[in-house]
Design a protein around this motif. Structure first.
Motif, PDB file in Angstrom:
ATOM      1  N   HIS A   1     -10.778  43.094  -1.064  1.00  0.00           N
ATOM      2  CA  HIS A   1     -10.171  42.659   0.192  1.00  0.00           C
ATOM      3  C   HIS A   1     -11.226  41.949   1.046  1.00  0.00           C
ATOM      4  CE1 HIS A   1      -8.357  43.048   4.235  1.00  0.00           C
ATOM      5  NE2 HIS A   1      -7.264  42.764   3.553  1.00  0.00           N
ATOM      6  N   SER A   2     -12.437  42.507   1.094  1.00  0.00           N
ATOM      7  CA  SER A   2     -13.533  41.875   1.844  1.00  0.00           C
ATOM      8  C   SER A   2     -13.871  40.508   1.254  1.00  0.00           C
ATOM      9  CB  SER A   2     -14.784  42.762   1.821  1.00  0.00           C
ATOM     10  OG  SER A   2     -14.519  43.984   2.452  1.00  0.00           O
ATOM     11  N   GLU A   3     -13.948  40.432  -0.074  1.00  0.00           N
ATOM     12  CA  GLU A   3     -14.216  39.156  -0.739  1.00  0.00           C
ATOM     13  C   GLU A   3     -13.124  38.141  -0.424  1.00  0.00           C
ATOM     14  OE1 GLU A   3     -14.632  39.953  -4.908  1.00  0.00           O
ATOM     15  OE2 GLU A   3     -16.495  41.078  -4.643  1.00  0.00           O
ATOM     16  N   ALA A   4     -11.896  38.616  -0.377  1.00  0.00           N
ATOM     17  CA  ALA A   4     -10.770  37.727  -0.071  1.00  0.00           C
ATOM     18  C   ALA A   4     -10.934  37.133   1.318  1.00  0.00           C
ATOM     19  CB  ALA A   4      -9.455  38.487  -0.186  1.00  0.00           C
TER      20      ALA A   4
ATOM     21  N   VAL B   1      -6.917  38.935  -3.144  1.00  0.00           N
ATOM     22  CA  VAL B   1      -5.882  39.734  -2.478  1.00  0.00           C
ATOM     23  C   VAL B   1      -5.033  40.446  -3.520  1.00  0.00           C
ATOM     24  CG1 VAL B   1      -3.747  39.590  -1.121  1.00  0.00           C
ATOM     25  CG2 VAL B   1      -5.803  38.408  -0.338  1.00  0.00           C
ATOM     26  N   GLU B   2      -4.688  39.746  -4.576  1.00  0.00           N
ATOM     27  CA  GLU B   2      -3.893  40.354  -5.651  1.00  0.00           C
ATOM     28  C   GLU B   2      -4.654  41.519  -6.290  1.00  0.00           C
ATOM     29  OE1 GLU B   2      -2.093  39.091  -9.969  1.00  0.00           O
ATOM     30  OE2 GLU B   2      -2.067  37.575  -8.384  1.00  0.00           O
ATOM     31  N   TRP B   3      -5.937  41.334  -6.559  1.00  0.00           N
ATOM     32  CA  TRP B   3      -6.746  42.420  -7.126  1.00  0.00           C
ATOM     33  C   TRP B   3      -6.808  43.605  -6.172  1.00  0.00           C
ATOM     34  CZ3 TRP B   3     -11.528  39.150  -9.026  1.00  0.00           C
ATOM     35  CH2 TRP B   3     -11.190  38.487 -10.203  1.00  0.00           C
ATOM     36  N   ALA B   4      -7.002  43.308  -4.896  1.00  0.00           N
ATOM     37  CA  ALA B   4      -7.080  44.381  -3.897  1.00  0.00           C
ATOM     38  C   ALA B   4      -5.766  45.165  -3.857  1.00  0.00           C
ATOM     39  CB  ALA B   4      -7.391  43.803  -2.520  1.00  0.00           C
ATOM     40  N   GLU B   5      -4.661  44.451  -3.843  1.00  0.00           N
ATOM     41  CA  GLU B   5      -3.346  45.120  -3.806  1.00  0.00           C
ATOM     42  C   GLU B   5      -3.133  45.978  -5.045  1.00  0.00           C
ATOM     43  OE1 GLU B   5      -0.589  41.915  -3.216  1.00  0.00           O
ATOM     44  OE2 GLU B   5      -1.015  41.794  -1.074  1.00  0.00           O
TER      45      GLU B   5
ATOM     46  N   TYR C   1      -5.247  49.079  -4.581  1.00  0.00           N
ATOM     47  CA  TYR C   1      -4.655  49.970  -3.578  1.00  0.00           C
ATOM     48  C   TYR C   1      -3.479  50.728  -4.204  1.00  0.00           C
ATOM     49  CZ  TYR C   1      -7.252  48.031   0.421  1.00  0.00           C
ATOM     50  OH  TYR C   1      -8.229  47.667   1.300  1.00  0.00           O
ATOM     51  N   GLN C   2      -2.668  50.013  -4.982  1.00  0.00           N
ATOM     52  CA  GLN C   2      -1.527  50.644  -5.656  1.00  0.00           C
ATOM     53  C   GLN C   2      -2.007  51.688  -6.662  1.00  0.00           C
ATOM     54  OE1 GLN C   2       2.063  50.080  -5.294  1.00  0.00           O
ATOM     55  NE2 GLN C   2       1.834  52.039  -6.289  1.00  0.00           N
ATOM     56  N   LEU C   3      -3.034  51.361  -7.416  1.00  0.00           N
ATOM     57  CA  LEU C   3      -3.599  52.307  -8.374  1.00  0.00           C
ATOM     58  C   LEU C   3      -4.091  53.565  -7.660  1.00  0.00           C
ATOM     59  CD1 LEU C   3      -4.566  53.098 -11.204  1.00  0.00           C
ATOM     60  CD2 LEU C   3      -6.660  51.791 -10.755  1.00  0.00           C
ATOM     61  N   ALA C   4      -4.792  53.393  -6.549  1.00  0.00           N
ATOM     62  CA  ALA C   4      -5.279  54.548  -5.780  1.00  0.00           C
ATOM     63  C   ALA C   4      -4.112  55.389  -5.285  1.00  0.00           C
ATOM     64  CB  ALA C   4      -6.134  54.076  -4.609  1.00  0.00           C
ATOM     65  N   GLU C   5      -3.055  54.738  -4.845  1.00  0.00           N
ATOM     66  CA  GLU C   5      -1.868  55.462  -4.369  1.00  0.00           C
ATOM     67  C   GLU C   5      -1.236  56.276  -5.504  1.00  0.00           C
ATOM     68  OE1 GLU C   5       2.489  54.132  -2.836  1.00  0.00           O
ATOM     69  OE2 GLU C   5       0.790  53.130  -1.856  1.00  0.00           O
ATOM     70  N   TRP C   6      -1.118  55.676  -6.685  1.00  0.00           N
ATOM     71  CA  TRP C   6      -0.548  56.396  -7.831  1.00  0.00           C
ATOM     72  C   TRP C   6      -1.427  57.575  -8.236  1.00  0.00           C
ATOM     73  CZ3 TRP C   6       0.488  51.307 -10.930  1.00  0.00           C
ATOM     74  CH2 TRP C   6       1.683  50.746 -10.497  1.00  0.00           C
TER      75      TRP C   6
ATOM     76  N   TYR D   1     -12.576  51.901  -3.526  1.00  0.00           N
ATOM     77  CA  TYR D   1     -13.772  51.096  -3.332  1.00  0.00           C
ATOM     78  C   TYR D   1     -13.530  49.657  -3.802  1.00  0.00           C
ATOM     79  CZ  TYR D   1     -18.376  49.125  -4.249  1.00  0.00           C
ATOM     80  OH  TYR D   1     -19.458  48.288  -4.296  1.00  0.00           O
ATOM     81  N   ILE D   2     -12.973  49.515  -4.997  1.00  0.00           N
ATOM     82  CA  ILE D   2     -12.728  48.170  -5.543  1.00  0.00           C
ATOM     83  C   ILE D   2     -11.716  47.432  -4.673  1.00  0.00           C
ATOM     84  CG2 ILE D   2     -11.752  46.892  -7.500  1.00  0.00           C
ATOM     85  CD1 ILE D   2     -13.034  49.026  -9.334  1.00  0.00           C
TER      86      ILE D   2
END
Length: 125
Positions: A18-21, A37-41, A44-49, A12-13
């Motif tokens: 990403h939308s805010e970016a 974009v950095e926060w979104a990435e 996304y990485q956290l969700a993947e882990w 969600y975050i």
């Protein structure tokens, strides 16, 4: 918060940032765009882990269940996995301390255990 909720929150975050970016990109605010974009990435990485952790926990649960259900099976994946880890440990120890003791049989055993484990895991899936 449980693991599933943490995964959903990270996604969600990530989506929100990403939308805010994209909004900041349209408004030509490159600094805020880059930051979002950095926060979104990162999320996304956290969700993947977290997804990977969830899968590993499920795999571990299946292996423990299988171990208890099929304790007499010598080719049970958890036993093959333990044997393979042991052989790899012995090989690495020999490679570091006494390389001349490594024999073709070491490679053969490692390959055979790896092959059997892969075959057993195919059957489980």
């Amino acid at each position: 918060m449980n693991l599933e909720e943490a995964i959903e929150r990270a996604k969600y975050i990530a989506t929100k940032k990403h939308s805010e970016a994209m909004i900041h990109r349209v408004n030509s605010n490159n600094e805020k765009y880059d930051e979002r974009v950095e926060w979104a990435e990162e999320h996304y990485q956290l969700a993947e882990w977290l997804e990977e952790l969830k899968e590993l926990r499920e795999y571990k649960r299946k292996m423990k269940t299988q171990f208890l259900d099929d304790i007499e099976n010598p080719l049970e994946p958890i036993k093959l996995s333990s044997a393979l880890e042991s052989e790899i440990f012995k090989y690495e120890h020999r490679a570091e301390h006494d390389p001349q003791k490594i024999s073709p049989l070491d490679y053969t055993i490692i390959y055979a255990l790896k092959h059997c484990l892969e075959e057993q895991l195919k059957e489980v899936e």
